[in-house]
Design a protein around this motif. Structure first.
Motif, PDB file in Angstrom:
ATOM      1  N   ILE A 120      76.082  74.417  35.253  1.00 13.39           N
ATOM      2  CA  ILE A 120      76.276  75.542  34.321  1.00 13.39           C
ATOM      3  C   ILE A 120      77.240  75.152  33.217  1.00 13.39           C
ATOM      4  O   ILE A 120      77.033  75.450  32.036  1.00 13.39           O
ATOM      5  N   LYS A 121      78.304  74.454  33.602  1.00 13.65           N
ATOM      6  CA  LYS A 121      79.281  74.004  32.616  1.00 13.65           C
ATOM      7  C   LYS A 121      78.649  73.079  31.586  1.00 13.65           C
ATOM      8  O   LYS A 121      78.903  73.190  30.372  1.00 13.65           O
ATOM      9  N   SER A 122      77.802  72.179  32.057  1.00 11.48           N
ATOM     10  CA  SER A 122      77.163  71.219  31.157  1.00 11.48           C
ATOM     11  C   SER A 122      76.128  71.899  30.261  1.00 11.48           C
ATOM     12  O   SER A 122      76.084  71.648  29.052  1.00 11.48           O
ATOM     13  N   GLU A 123      75.295  72.772  30.842  1.00 10.43           N
ATOM     14  CA  GLU A 123      74.243  73.418  30.067  1.00 10.43           C
ATOM     15  C   GLU A 123      74.795  74.369  29.011  1.00 10.43           C
ATOM     16  O   GLU A 123      74.277  74.436  27.894  1.00 10.43           O
TER      17      GLU A 123
ATOM     18  N   GLY B  87      77.901  74.184  27.849  1.00 12.21           N
ATOM     19  CA  GLY B  87      78.939  73.525  27.065  1.00 12.21           C
ATOM     20  C   GLY B  87      80.271  74.246  27.142  1.00 12.21           C
ATOM     21  O   GLY B  87      80.916  74.505  26.112  1.00 12.21           O
ATOM     22  N   LEU B  88      80.702  74.585  28.368  1.00 12.53           N
ATOM     23  CA  LEU B  88      81.912  75.383  28.555  1.00 12.53           C
ATOM     24  C   LEU B  88      83.156  74.507  28.473  1.00 12.53           C
ATOM     25  O   LEU B  88      83.228  73.453  29.123  1.00 12.53           O
ATOM     26  N   ASN B  89      84.131  74.955  27.703  1.00 10.47           N
ATOM     27  CA  ASN B  89      85.420  74.271  27.721  1.00 10.47           C
ATOM     28  C   ASN B  89      86.261  74.843  28.861  1.00 10.47           C
ATOM     29  O   ASN B  89      85.808  75.698  29.632  1.00 10.47           O
ATOM     30  N   PHE B  90      87.488  74.370  28.957  1.00 10.90           N
ATOM     31  CA  PHE B  90      88.333  74.757  30.093  1.00 10.90           C
ATOM     32  C   PHE B  90      88.537  76.270  30.159  1.00 10.90           C
ATOM     33  O   PHE B  90      88.381  76.890  31.214  1.00 10.90           O
ATOM     34  N   TYR B  91      88.877  76.897  29.035  1.00 10.65           N
ATOM     35  CA  TYR B  91      89.189  78.316  29.043  1.00 10.65           C
ATOM     36  C   TYR B  91      87.949  79.171  29.314  1.00 10.65           C
ATOM     37  O   TYR B  91      88.036  80.240  29.936  1.00 10.65           O
ATOM     38  N   GLN B  92      86.810  78.712  28.879  1.00 10.08           N
ATOM     39  CA  GLN B  92      85.572  79.440  29.176  1.00 10.08           C
ATOM     40  C   GLN B  92      85.228  79.340  30.668  1.00 10.08           C
ATOM     41  O   GLN B  92      84.712  80.283  31.264  1.00 10.08           O
ATOM     42  N   GLN B  93      85.513  78.190  31.268  1.00  6.10           N
ATOM     43  CA  GLN B  93      85.327  78.059  32.720  1.00  6.10           C
ATOM     44  C   GLN B  93      86.241  79.020  33.470  1.00  6.10           C
ATOM     45  O   GLN B  93      85.838  79.650  34.448  1.00  6.10           O
ATOM     46  N   VAL B  94      87.486  79.108  33.006  1.00 11.06           N
ATOM     47  CA  VAL B  94      88.435  80.021  33.641  1.00 11.06           C
ATOM     48  C   VAL B  94      87.918  81.459  33.583  1.00 11.06           C
ATOM     49  O   VAL B  94      87.936  82.192  34.583  1.00 11.06           O
ATOM     50  N   LYS B  95      87.427  81.873  32.428  1.00 14.63           N
ATOM     51  CA  LYS B  95      86.926  83.240  32.290  1.00 14.63           C
ATOM     52  C   LYS B  95      85.693  83.474  33.159  1.00 14.63           C
ATOM     53  O   LYS B  95      85.533  84.557  33.742  1.00 14.63           O
TER      54      LYS B  95
ATOM     55  N   SER C 166      89.264  68.088  30.222  1.00 18.24           N
ATOM     56  CA  SER C 166      89.181  66.852  29.449  1.00 18.24           C
ATOM     57  C   SER C 166      88.322  67.054  28.203  1.00 18.24           C
ATOM     58  O   SER C 166      87.264  67.671  28.250  1.00 18.24           O
ATOM     59  N   GLU C 167      88.772  66.507  27.069  1.00 16.92           N
ATOM     60  CA  GLU C 167      88.006  66.634  25.825  1.00 16.92           C
ATOM     61  C   GLU C 167      86.696  65.854  25.896  1.00 16.92           C
ATOM     62  O   GLU C 167      85.739  66.153  25.202  1.00 16.92           O
ATOM     63  N   SER C 168      86.660  64.837  26.772  1.00 19.17           N
ATOM     64  CA  SER C 168      85.434  64.045  26.890  1.00 19.17           C
ATOM     65  C   SER C 168      84.298  64.826  27.508  1.00 19.17           C
ATOM     66  O   SER C 168      83.137  64.449  27.401  1.00 19.17           O
ATOM     67  N   ASP C 169      84.643  65.940  28.194  1.00 17.71           N
ATOM     68  CA  ASP C 169      83.603  66.754  28.818  1.00 17.71           C
ATOM     69  C   ASP C 169      82.913  67.669  27.821  1.00 17.71           C
ATOM     70  O   ASP C 169      81.907  68.291  28.130  1.00 17.71           O
ATOM     71  N   LEU C 170      83.450  67.802  26.632  1.00 14.97           N
ATOM     72  CA  LEU C 170      82.859  68.685  25.638  1.00 14.97           C
ATOM     73  C   LEU C 170      81.776  67.958  24.849  1.00 14.97           C
ATOM     74  O   LEU C 170      81.849  66.754  24.612  1.00 14.97           O
ATOM     75  N   THR C 171      80.807  68.676  24.433  1.00 14.72           N
ATOM     76  CA  THR C 171      79.753  68.084  23.619  1.00 14.72           C
ATOM     77  C   THR C 171      80.261  67.868  22.202  1.00 14.72           C
ATOM     78  O   THR C 171      81.223  68.502  21.756  1.00 14.72           O
ATOM     79  N   ALA C 172      79.612  66.978  21.489  1.00 16.07           N
ATOM     80  CA  ALA C 172      80.016  66.678  20.112  1.00 16.07           C
ATOM     81  C   ALA C 172      79.883  67.913  19.238  1.00 16.07           C
ATOM     82  O   ALA C 172      80.711  68.178  18.368  1.00 16.07           O
ATOM     83  N   GLN C 173      78.813  68.671  19.468  1.00  9.33           N
ATOM     84  CA  GLN C 173      78.595  69.883  18.680  1.00  9.33           C
ATOM     85  C   GLN C 173      79.739  70.876  18.879  1.00  9.33           C
ATOM     86  O   GLN C 173      80.241  71.472  17.936  1.00  9.33           O
TER      87      GLN C 173
END
Length: 456
Positions: A332-335, A337-345, A413-420
């Motif tokens: 879900i995180k990958s599809e 494109g959730l950052n840390f704070y969105q995962q927390v929410k 980690s910033e590497s987990d975020l997509t370029a977009q």
């Protein structure tokens, strides 16, 4: 016989200029009615021998006056004013009623001067104006042994009461926060409040007189009083918000009213849990040369989003949620494109929906978490997340459970975020091109060109 030295918090005696004492135990020679004694904090004995049954009051040592057990200070005041006797270190007497009955009997067998130190008041005054006060304290070996025996007997009674509560399966209680009823052992409701409401008053095995403890706490909440700061509020909602926002879902450790509910306070004569803990800390400081190479830190367990399964590592928890509930948080995180704070929410949103027994896929509410879990597994609603606008809200920055270890393991980690997404998170502010000449003069590019020129 003059007392040269006494022990314990006996009220000081002030000397007149001629060297005689003018007060005893805070009682003036001419104003004894204003006697003030320190309050007693030890509780009434939970058990008792047949001698004490049916005796709700404590008699005076010398006369037939009786005082309620809860009003020991009035009895002490009476004995000082009427009989000129002072008992030292009253707080260290584990069972005041038995203590008084013992000395009441002994004083009928022998003179008081065989047991007490005599303190003469106004010794330089005429003989008819002099008075003798008697001090009963643990300097006397018999008094010391009596206090120790009463302490041991109190500890035995407390441990018996604790063992009875540990084995009791007929306990009935209601949660103070969600009004859910519990039957069985007392540990069920204590563990529920710690797990579901982050309200931890200690391990069940360390608590005694649990029913009375819970009733005391419930009474404070009914009176709209915060359990930690002990402030009073105008209504329940205000109190609830205060305890949540200030993280006051805990009891006040400085309130001595709660000491009688913890076994540690009965272990040593005259020592509270703070003093016992302080001694333990001193022992650790004195043994700094010890080898700590065998120290093993146990990782905190993370709890599943849908059931009470706990795992020592986040990887094991992800595998459990995928196998048992068909919920793949990493996918879900990958599809999305959730950052840390969105995962927390998202985690806090799911936690809250499950806590309220509501399916976030179809918004149907159930009577229990077990019914909700069965429904979500049968309908595959665990993976059916609602629209982002439902859970991507500011309110879900706040954890549903204050001790939610899962939140601490989410990747930031910033590497987990997509370029977009990285590009979306970088604000781009265009320069004002309406005035090109002014733009050329003030543009930051001029500074960059100047730096390049100086380098060459």
């Amino acid at each position: 016989m003059a007392a040269s030295k006494t022990q314990g918090p006996v009220a000081p005696m002030q000397e007149d200029r001629d060297g005689s004492c003018s007060t005893v135990g805070g009682v003036g020679y001419g104003d004894s009615k204003d006697c003030i004694l320190e309050p007693l904090s030890l509780p009434e004995s939970p058990g008792g021998t047949t001698t004490l049954e049916g005796s709700p009051s404590v008699p005076c040592i010398f006369c037939e006056e009786h005082f309620p057990v809860a009003e020991q200070d009035k009895l002490l005041k009476h004995m000082i004013i009427e009989h000129k006797i002072v008992i030292a270190d009253v707080k260290l007497v584990a069972d005041f009623q038995r203590y008084i009955l013992y000395w009441r009997k002994r004083f009928t067998e022998q003179p008081i001067t065989d047991f007490c130190s005599v303190i003469r008041i106004n010794s330089t005054a005429p003989f008819e104006e002099q008075e003798n006060y008697f001090l009963l304290c643990d300097v006397l070996p018999e008094d010391r042994i009596l206090r120790e025996e009463l302490q041991k007997q109190r500890l035995r009674e407390i441990l018996e009461q604790q063992q009875q509560e540990r084995n009791d399966t007929n306990f009935h209680g209601v949660c103070m926060f969600c009004n859910e009823e519990f039957l069985g052992n007392r540990s069920v409701i204590l563990n529920h409040m710690a797990r579901e409401h982050a309200f931890n008053i200690g391990l069940p095995d360390n608590i005694v007189n649990c029913n009375e403890f819970l009733c005391t706490l419930q009474k404070k909440l009914d009176n709209l009083q915060c359990l930690y700061c002990e402030k009073t509020f105008r209504d329940k909602n205000t109190l609830k918000d205060h305890m949540r926002k200030k993280q006051h879902r805990k009891i006040n450790p400085k309130n001595r009213e709660y000491d009688r509910f913890y076994v540690i306070n009965y272990l040593e004569l005259g020592k509270s849990w703070e003093e016992v803990q302080l001694e333990d800390d001193r022992e650790l400081l004195d043994r700094q040369e010890d080898d700590w190479s065998d120290w093993e830190e146990h990782p905190a367990s993370a709890v599943c989003l849908f059931c009470e399964k706990q795992a020592e590592t986040i990887e094991k928890l992800y595998v459990h949620m995928e196998d048992a509930h068909e919920f793949d948080l990493l996918k879900i995180k990958s599809e999305l494109g959730l950052n840390f704070y969105q995962q927390v929410k998202l985690v806090n949103f799911i936690r809250r929906q499950v806590h309220q027994c509501r399916c976030y896929g179809c918004h149907v509410k159930f009577k229990s978490k077990a019914d909700l879990r069965t429904h979500m597994e049968e309908t595959k609603h665990t993976s059916l997340l609602p629209d982002r606008k439902m859970w991507d809200q500011l309110e879900y920055y706040f954890p549903t459970y204050e001790n939610d270890t899962l939140l601490c393991t989410l990747s930031d980690s910033e590497s987990d975020l997509t370029a977009q997404e990285q590009n979306e998170n970088v604000p781009i502010i265009s320069e004002d091109t309406s005035k090109l000449y002014a733009l050329k003069q003030s543009s930051i590019l001029n500074q960059l060109l100047l730096q390049e020129y100086l380098k060459t």
